[in-house]
Scaffold this active site. Structure first.
Site, PDB file in Angstrom:
ATOM      1  N   CYS A  33      12.146  49.639  25.160  1.00 17.18           N
ATOM      2  CA  CYS A  33      11.245  50.756  24.863  1.00 17.18           C
ATOM      3  C   CYS A  33      10.057  50.792  25.793  1.00 17.18           C
ATOM      4  CB  CYS A  33      10.712  50.649  23.443  1.00 17.18           C
ATOM      5  SG  CYS A  33      11.997  50.744  22.226  1.00 17.18           S
ATOM      6  N   CYS A  91       0.625  53.256  20.962  1.00 14.69           N
ATOM      7  CA  CYS A  91       0.157  51.882  21.206  1.00 14.69           C
ATOM      8  C   CYS A  91      -0.617  51.370  19.988  1.00 14.69           C
ATOM      9  CB  CYS A  91      -0.745  51.823  22.438  1.00 14.69           C
ATOM     10  SG  CYS A  91       0.107  52.251  23.959  1.00 14.69           S
TER      11      CYS A  91
END
Lengths: 285, 390
Positions: free
Chosen positions: A35, A106
């Protein structure tokens, strides 16, 4: 080039608490090399107080992934597990002074690693697993391995409205695009559920006083910040039965598209949060 | 501010001092419109035609075969759309999976407009299978568009052989030579392609100017319709300063061609060898034998490209990455994926691209800081510690 805040740059340049706690008793790991980002969070939790006495991270990822991990360790040090569990991805992003919207995932990764570590301490999870595989539900985004459960949860927690936002927060739909229709379906489903839940919550028939209070609160919370972003504003002048009278201010007053502002923003929000049959009228000065 | 070490010349290049000197008068005193009737404007038309001669020399072609555009992307659009419109009965396009977005996204767009597109695959080194090309051509094929050199890896396609295969079938060939211009031969007497795109700013000319070579006799409908400029093949007042700059840049490129490519390749090889020696777990992506002299694409495994770029940025070093995080989308480089580069390596890929303005000292400085910077990020990566188990 990304527009990172100074705080993000600071945490990226000199990250705090890098590494692995040697005698960790809570470890959480999320993401994968495929990813493009992954985070391993290791904690030492004091058994008597359940306080996090040591926290370290290892991150594979971009500048904002490293900064999110670093700031997260700062935020949780000294907190009890219960206190730490309340930290959301928004808190992490806010602590950094904000993240570019494309980088919100994130902060989500930080929150998930923390949850995984806490679950690990409480014997509910396996330390070395990838959350993607753990999370139950139907696989929606095959490129990044994101399930419907995770998408639903992120939509609810972050009040997401569009496909683009879901991609920014979860990565889902960010590669081949073949799942876009599924994601849009999930967004619709969640919003429908939320509206139904709200309809149930709402007392049947507001008193005048309740309605005024709710209208004012809704305008302050949902409407005015949006108008202010464009250099405009609005004031509540009067409420007559279910007809709300407002005056547009600043850039909004005399704006060519003010009737759309009224209908699509002011009236829509009031219908959503106050009463479905409320109407809005603009007073011109 | 830290002095800049600019190793991102495939993104854009500095304008050459000679080019700047040549074009400045056209912003200052020679501002006439080439289409005007008065001498003041008419003289400028001569300067545009002089620039056309200079660019034609780079192609070893006739001046009438050079069309000025606003950029490489416009050249690509003009070529592909111009040919398709001229051949409305044909509905098939052949291209590759590793084209620049200017061609790739245009082809995807055309798929929604009734065209069938074949995207040729590449092997692990990024090389095309020429037999496959031969087999996909049909009587319905309007156009083949295959780049000359890849912007990300520098891999060079055998454009002469490609052109022979395509022309044998009587099909029109367009090649995006934006990265090849000035670095590889563009002699159109030996490359039988029909349309060739180039861009000014990759060649030490300014941004905002490009050119399209159109072989005489090629069926072509103008892409930008308007005035009679460019002999009716591209409407719009000429970007005179840009065109003059592109002419000068083409002249410089032709004059310094062999010297320069040798010198630039030397710098590239110095960096590549230095990195391979000092940093473990790296790989060079692309075909190292058939490659642009100025480009190297290196994967630093177990770390992520944006983080590497940011760390280098702190040292004033400019480069690019194929990592997903730098693209704005979440997709890592389509070129490296088409080559089957493992994800561990794609996310950590960095492209260094040189120009004649780089120096050995600069390469030395990069080699001084890069290994520490890489190991610093690897110490932070959860995958570095367990690399043996992966």
């Amino acid at each position: 080039m990304w527009d990172y805040t100074d705080k993000v740059k600071e945490h990226f340049s000199k990250p705090h608490n890098v590494g692995s706690v040697e005698d960790a008793n809570a470890v959480g790991e999320v993401g994968s090399i495929v990813c493009g980002d992954a985070l391993r969070l290791s904690l030492k939790v004091d058994k008597a107080t359940e306080k996090i006495v040591e926290a370290k991270f290892q991150t594979f990822g971009c500048g904002s992934a490293i900064a999110s991990s670093s700031v997260l360790t700062d935020m949780i040090l000294g907190k009890t597990l219960d206190e730490a569990a309340k930290i959301t991805n928004r808190d992490i992003a806010n602590e950094l002074g904000g993240l570019p919207k494309e980088k919100m995932h994130c902060s989500v990764m930080g929150m998930e690693a923390l949850e995984a570590a806490i679950a690990n301490y409480r014997g509910q999870g396996v330390a070395d697993s990838h959350l993607h595989e753990d999370e139950e539900g139907e696989l929606v985004c095959k490129c990044f391995g994101i399930t419907d459960k995770k998408i639903e949860r992120t939509i609810k927690e972050n009040h997401l409205h569009t496909l683009e936002e879901v991609t920014n927060f979860t990565k889902a739909g960010g590669a081949c695009g073949s799942c876009h229709w599924k994601i849009e379906e999930i967004i619709r489903k969640v919003h429908k559920q939320e509206l139904e839940a709200k309809a149930e919550e709402k007392p049947k028939g507001l008193t005048n006083l309740q309605r005024m209070k709710l209208v004012q609160e809704t305008l302050d919370r949902e409407v005015r910040p949006q108008l202010q972003k464009d250099g405009g504003d609005l004031e509540l002048v009067d409420i007559e039965n279910k007809n709300v009278k407002v005056r547009l201010l600043g850039m909004c007053s005399g704006c060519q598209v003010s009737r759309f502002t009224l209908r699509d923003l002011v009236e829509a929000k009031l219908k959503e949060f106050v009463e479905p049959d409320i109407t809005v009228e603009e007073l011109r000065s | 501010m830290t002095p800049i070490i600019y190793l991102d010349n495939n993104a854009t290049t500095p304008v050459a001092p000679e080019v700047l000197a040549a074009l400045l008068p056209f912003y200052q005193t020679r501002y006439g419109n080439p289409s005007s009737m008065h001498t003041f404007g008419g003289e400028v038309a001569h300067d545009v035609e002089h620039a056309r001669q200079q660019v034609a020399a780079l192609f070893n072609s006739r001046e009438s075969e050079v069309l000025f555009t606003s950029c490489g992307t416009e050249s690509d659009n003009a070529a592909i759309r111009g040919v398709l419109e001229a051949l409305p009965e044909k509905k098939h396009i052949v291209t590759t999976r590793v084209e620049h977005p200017a061609v790739l996204n245009l082809c995807k767009h055309l798929e929604n407009r009734g065209y069938r597109v074949t995207y040729l695959a590449v092997d692990a080194q990024g090389r095309l299978d020429l037999d496959a090309l031969h087999h996909v051509l049909t009587p319905d094929t309007a156009l083949v568009s295959i780049m000359y050199a890849n912007n990300e890896t520098g891999t060079v396609f055998p454009i002469q052989k490609i052109a022979e295969i395509v022309k044998e079938q009587g099909i029109i060939l367009h090649t995006d030579a934006v990265q090849a211009a000035g670095k590889l031969s563009l002699d159109m007497n030996s490359i039988p392609a029909d349309l060739v795109s180039i861009s000014g700013h990759k060649l030490h000319a300014p941004k905002g100017v490009g050119a399209l070579y159109i072989r005489r006799g090629t069926k072509f409908v103008p892409f930008i319709i308007g005035g009679h400029q460019e002999h009716g093949r591209r409407g719009g007042t000429e970007n005179v300063a840009g065109i003059v700059g592109l002419g000068k840049a083409a002249e410089l490129a032709a004059a310094n061609f062999s010297n320069e490519t040798r010198q630039v390749a030397g710098l590239r090889d110095q960096l590549e060898a230095g990195v391979l020696k000092a940093v473990p777990h790296v790989r060079v992506n692309g075909d190292r034998e058939h490659r642009l002299p100025n480009t190297t694409n290196i994967s630093f495994e177990y770390i992520e490209g944006e983080a590497i770029l940011l760390k280098m940025n702190d040292q004033g070093i400019c480069a690019s990455s194929g990592s997903a995080c730098t693209s704005g989308s979440l997709e890592p480089s389509h070129v490296l994926r088409a080559m089957g580069v493992p994800f561990t390596a794609i996310h950590g890929s960095i492209r260094f691209s040189f120009s004649r303005y780089n120096t050995r000292t600069e390469v030395g400085e990069v080699l001084e800081v890069l290994p520490d910077l890489i190991s610093g990020l690897r110490e932070m990566s959860p995958f570095w510690a367990r690399r043996d188990k992966m």
